[in-house]
Write a protein that holds these residues in place. Sequence first.
Motif, PDB file in Angstrom:
ATOM      1  N   LEU A  28       0.830  -1.206   0.000  1.00  0.00           N
ATOM      2  CA  LEU A  28       0.000   0.000   0.000  1.00  0.00           C
ATOM      3  C   LEU A  28       0.868   1.261   0.000  1.00  0.00           C
ATOM      4  CD1 LEU A  28      -2.872   1.166   0.097  1.00  0.00           C
ATOM      5  CD2 LEU A  28      -2.705   1.089   2.584  1.00  0.00           C
ATOM      6  N   ARG A  31       1.965   1.793  -3.488  1.00  0.00           N
ATOM      7  CA  ARG A  31       0.872   2.311  -4.321  1.00  0.00           C
ATOM      8  C   ARG A  31       0.623   3.786  -4.032  1.00  0.00           C
ATOM      9  NH1 ARG A  31      -4.191  -0.871  -3.490  1.00  0.00           N
ATOM     10  NH2 ARG A  31      -4.950   0.450  -5.155  1.00  0.00           N
ATOM     11  N   ASN A  32       0.725   4.165  -2.745  1.00  0.00           N
ATOM     12  CA  ASN A  32       0.516   5.559  -2.370  1.00  0.00           C
ATOM     13  C   ASN A  32       1.634   6.435  -2.932  1.00  0.00           C
ATOM     14  OD1 ASN A  32      -0.610   7.785  -1.069  1.00  0.00           O
ATOM     15  ND2 ASN A  32      -1.021   6.663   0.779  1.00  0.00           N
ATOM     16  N   LEU A  35       0.908   7.020  -6.473  1.00  0.00           N
ATOM     17  CA  LEU A  35      -0.107   8.059  -6.649  1.00  0.00           C
ATOM     18  C   LEU A  35       0.528   9.439  -6.585  1.00  0.00           C
ATOM     19  CD1 LEU A  35      -3.035   9.095  -6.865  1.00  0.00           C
ATOM     20  CD2 LEU A  35      -3.168   8.897  -4.362  1.00  0.00           C
ATOM     21  N   GLU A  61      -0.551  13.875   0.275  1.00  0.00           N
ATOM     22  CA  GLU A  61      -0.371  12.421   0.216  1.00  0.00           C
ATOM     23  C   GLU A  61       1.020  12.015   0.700  1.00  0.00           C
ATOM     24  OE1 GLU A  61      -2.391   9.685  -0.437  1.00  0.00           O
ATOM     25  OE2 GLU A  61      -3.896  11.218  -0.161  1.00  0.00           O
ATOM     26  N   VAL A 102      -7.436   5.685  -8.331  1.00  0.00           N
ATOM     27  CA  VAL A 102      -6.347   5.186  -7.487  1.00  0.00           C
ATOM     28  C   VAL A 102      -6.537   5.642  -6.043  1.00  0.00           C
ATOM     29  CG1 VAL A 102      -3.855   5.294  -7.055  1.00  0.00           C
ATOM     30  CG2 VAL A 102      -4.708   5.012  -9.391  1.00  0.00           C
ATOM     31  N   ILE A 103      -6.844   6.924  -5.832  1.00  0.00           N
ATOM     32  CA  ILE A 103      -7.000   7.412  -4.464  1.00  0.00           C
ATOM     33  C   ILE A 103      -8.214   6.779  -3.788  1.00  0.00           C
ATOM     34  CG2 ILE A 103      -8.367   9.507  -4.857  1.00  0.00           C
ATOM     35  CD1 ILE A 103      -6.508  10.919  -2.838  1.00  0.00           C
ATOM     36  N   ILE A 106      -7.114   3.317  -2.731  1.00  0.00           N
ATOM     37  CA  ILE A 106      -6.226   3.393  -1.568  1.00  0.00           C
ATOM     38  C   ILE A 106      -7.029   3.669  -0.307  1.00  0.00           C
ATOM     39  CG2 ILE A 106      -4.413   4.802  -0.484  1.00  0.00           C
ATOM     40  CD1 ILE A 106      -3.116   5.023  -3.274  1.00  0.00           C
ATOM     41  N   GLU A 109      -8.781   0.515   0.699  1.00  0.00           N
ATOM     42  CA  GLU A 109      -7.828  -0.457   1.248  1.00  0.00           C
ATOM     43  C   GLU A 109      -7.371  -0.048   2.647  1.00  0.00           C
ATOM     44  OE1 GLU A 109      -3.716  -2.661  -0.082  1.00  0.00           O
ATOM     45  OE2 GLU A 109      -4.978  -1.732  -1.614  1.00  0.00           O
ATOM     46  N   LEU A 110      -7.220   1.255   2.877  1.00  0.00           N
ATOM     47  CA  LEU A 110      -6.847   1.726   4.213  1.00  0.00           C
ATOM     48  C   LEU A 110      -7.934   1.384   5.237  1.00  0.00           C
ATOM     49  CD1 LEU A 110      -5.248   5.189   3.383  1.00  0.00           C
ATOM     50  CD2 LEU A 110      -4.130   3.314   4.607  1.00  0.00           C
ATOM     51  N   ASP A 135      -8.137  10.577   3.150  1.00  0.00           N
ATOM     52  CA  ASP A 135      -8.174  10.269   1.720  1.00  0.00           C
ATOM     53  C   ASP A 135      -9.582  10.451   1.145  1.00  0.00           C
ATOM     54  OD1 ASP A 135      -5.576   9.934   0.990  1.00  0.00           O
ATOM     55  OD2 ASP A 135      -5.602   7.744   1.037  1.00  0.00           O
TER      56      ASP A 135
END
Length: 155
Positions: A28, A31-32, A35, A61, A102-103, A106, A109-110, A135
């Motif tokens: 993660l 991925r962040n 982003l 971010e 994408v955000i 994320i 997923e968070l 987010d």
Amino acid sequence: MATGMGFIQRLFSPVSARAELLEELAVLAGRNQGLIDRLKRHAALTSPSIKAGVEALAEKEKSHVKVIQSILADHNVWAKLPEAALHDGSSNWARLSGDLAVIGAIAAELRIDALKWESVDEDVAGKLLQLAIEDDDRERELRKLALKCDALALD
């Protein structure tokens, strides 16, 4: 038979659960970071009025990546490298819409990771939930910026 039970106990022990969650968190973090890289790249291609907003989101971010990296560092785990985007989009609207997806992913997923961490470490779970909430706010900001790029949305 006792050896087999020991293996099963180790398989489902909190230590292995923590290791698995840390691995997910490392992915993660990558991925962040990806982003952030995308937002910076896309900000350079937009008009000045949108550019400032996208750059501000990228900076916000960065703080998330720092929080996740500090959690990982506490457990001697490194963040995974960000994956390169396959396609950025041919217009500002397409690029920012991709960033929006994408955000959103994320943030989702968070939230899921925060739930998983509750039984392992409540402090980490709280931090992840706070990042997810932030987010959600940033997703709304990015949606507004993307709509400014869509000529049909302005009608």
